[in-house]
Write a protein that holds these residues in place. Structure first.
Motif, PDB file in Angstrom:
ATOM      1  N   LEU A 160      34.876  72.120  36.365  1.00 40.42           N
ATOM      2  CA  LEU A 160      34.259  73.531  37.351  1.00 40.42           C
ATOM      3  C   LEU A 160      33.989  75.091  36.722  1.00 40.42           C
ATOM      4  O   LEU A 160      34.127  76.411  36.902  1.00 40.42           O
ATOM      5  CB  LEU A 160      35.734  73.738  38.565  1.00 40.42           C
TER       6      LEU A 160
ATOM      7  N   GLU B 228      40.718  70.600  45.855  1.00 43.04           N
ATOM      8  CA  GLU B 228      39.780  69.933  46.255  1.00 43.04           C
ATOM      9  C   GLU B 228      39.145  70.713  48.391  1.00 43.04           C
ATOM     10  O   GLU B 228      38.201  70.762  48.041  1.00 43.04           O
ATOM     11  CB  GLU B 228      40.001  68.354  46.623  1.00 43.04           C
TER      12      GLU B 228
ATOM     13  N   ARG C 189      37.587  74.127  46.911  1.00 45.24           N
ATOM     14  CA  ARG C 189      36.094  73.604  46.795  1.00 45.24           C
ATOM     15  C   ARG C 189      35.273  73.043  48.830  1.00 45.24           C
ATOM     16  O   ARG C 189      34.638  73.756  48.683  1.00 45.24           O
ATOM     17  CB  ARG C 189      35.939  72.193  45.905  1.00 45.24           C
TER      18      ARG C 189
ATOM     19  N   SER D 153      33.102  75.806  50.734  1.00 45.35           N
ATOM     20  CA  SER D 153      31.698  75.275  51.042  1.00 45.35           C
ATOM     21  C   SER D 153      30.838  75.636  52.734  1.00 45.35           C
ATOM     22  O   SER D 153      29.899  75.353  53.116  1.00 45.35           O
ATOM     23  CB  SER D 153      31.194  73.459  50.874  1.00 45.35           C
TER      24      SER D 153
END
Length: 395
Positions: free
Chosen positions: A116, A210, A213, A217
């Motif tokens: 990332l 996660e 992320r 989104s």
């Protein structure tokens, strides 16, 4: 526009893995590796090195030694007109002997931290990039970020679904031949986890990465649309109904709490918010007599009026009782908000405002939904306060 790139492991991929290479005299380039990097450079493909350096945590060498090794490698690469755009390494390991580095890290492969960071530094689209390495953690890193893994190592080594090459030179030839990789559609949920973790703290670090992320989104424009729907409903004294199954039911119940009690703190709001998931007597009676797929629709038929709002929470977005409730509400002129995950199902398509979490893990999706529920309540609350009052309140 983001672009594809190549993330390279170091030891065993670019240089020979002699075991904890922490000094310049132990650096031995694998034949053809420098030329392979030069070829990628010439093709305009960004190159990053992402390497676990647990030797720092274990006390075999220190941070400065890693930098000296990389300085030497940079000079050797330059002799053949090759370069690495970004050098990244993780010095942490939970079993380390050096206290400052004896911990888990979201940067340690197969966790996605270094990938990332490389993507941010080089403006990479990781789903159209390659991860090249000689270890399972490299393959795991590729899976964690949606990149294509390329294994380099002994030719008799096979891994299902992973292309294998004897060395970096052959892997680079493959990359230069195809130049692009099949990418996941942007809406394809990313799976987590993709491998087994041996400690809870390592899993925790990857989980947080996660979750970050997944929250990112969410389409902020859809959040704005949902906030507008709720704000208008509260201004016009409309009722807001929430529903969900299982973990989503708890979020619906929590929504009632935060959007009734929470938004009143320091404001003039007296909202009417109801969870359709909270009354077990009503739920079980409807389910027993009319079918579980009607438990929310049936309640709406009794309580809801045109202009009221339905908030439907469903990780899959496909639960029949959620879909029926959304269909009924839309037909009766009710604005609707759906909080979904996975591929979003029918709920994502039916809702007036669709808050979709691009994830493939129930816990991650529900945590993200809870965060969205909270931020909507807090946004509405603070919007009803004078600007100079907000900072004095506890949210």
């Amino acid at each position: 526009m983001s672009r594809p790139g190549v993330l390279l492991d170091r030891d065993g991929t670019i240089i020979v893995d002699h075991g904890y290479v922490g000094s310049v005299d132990r650096v031995e380039f694998i034949p053809g590796s420098i030329e392979a990097i030069a070829a990628l450079n010439a093709a305009g493909i960004p190159v990053a090195v992402v390497t676990n350096q647990a030797g720092v945590a274990r006390g075999y060498y220190d941070i400065d030694d890693v930098h000296q090794v990389h300085k030497h490698m940079i000079a050797e690469l330059a002799r053949k007109d090759a370069h690495v755009d970004v050098w990244l390494f993780c010095p942490y390991h939970p079993d380390g002997k050096i206290a400052a580095f004896a911990r888990t890290s979201a940067d340690r492969k197969p966790a996605p931290g270094m990938a990332l960071a490389a993507a941010e530094a080089l403006d990479l689209d990781l789903t159209s990039s390659w991860v090249v390495g000689d270890a399972e953690c490299d393959i795991g890193l590729a899976a964690a970020v949606g990149a294509q893994p390329l294994y380099v190592g002994p030719p008799d080594t096979t891994r299902d679904g992973v292309r294998s090459f004897p060395d970096l030179a052959h892997a680079a030839d493959y990359i230069l031949t195809c130049r692009t990789v099949p990418t996941q559609p942007r809406d394809t949920p990313m799976r987590f986890p993709t491998h087994r973790f041996d400690s809870a703290d390592a899993y925790g670090g990857a989980y947080v990465t996660e979750l970050d992320r997944a929250v990112r989104s969410v389409d902020r424009a859809q959040l704005g649309r949902a906030a507008e729907i709720l704000d208008n409903a509260y201004r016009d004294d409309r009722a807001v109904f929430a529903c969900g199954n299982g973990g989503s039911a708890s979020i619906a119940n929590h929504l009632q709490c935060d959007h009734v009690k929470g938004v009143r703190n320091g404001t003039d709001l007296t909202t009417r918010v109801y969870s359709l998931s909270t009354n077990i007597e009503t739920l079980s009676a409807i389910a027993n007599d009319h079918g579980y797929e009607r438990v929310f629709e049936y309640q709406l038929q009794s309580h809801a009026r045109p202009g009221d709002v339905l908030v439907a929470i469903s990780s899959s977005g496909g639960s029949p009782n959620i879909v029926r409730a959304l269909e009924w509400a839309s037909a009766k002129g009710m604005p609707t908000i759906a909080l979904t995950g996975f591929d979003g199902g029918a709920a994502r398509r039916l809702a007036t405002a669709s808050i979709h979490v691009n994830a493939h893990n129930y816990g991650i999706i529900e945590d993200a939904h809870q965060a969205c529920m909270h931020l909507l309540a807090q946004y509405v609350r603070q919007s009803r306060m004078a600007a100079d009052v907000v900072a004095s309140q506890t949210f």
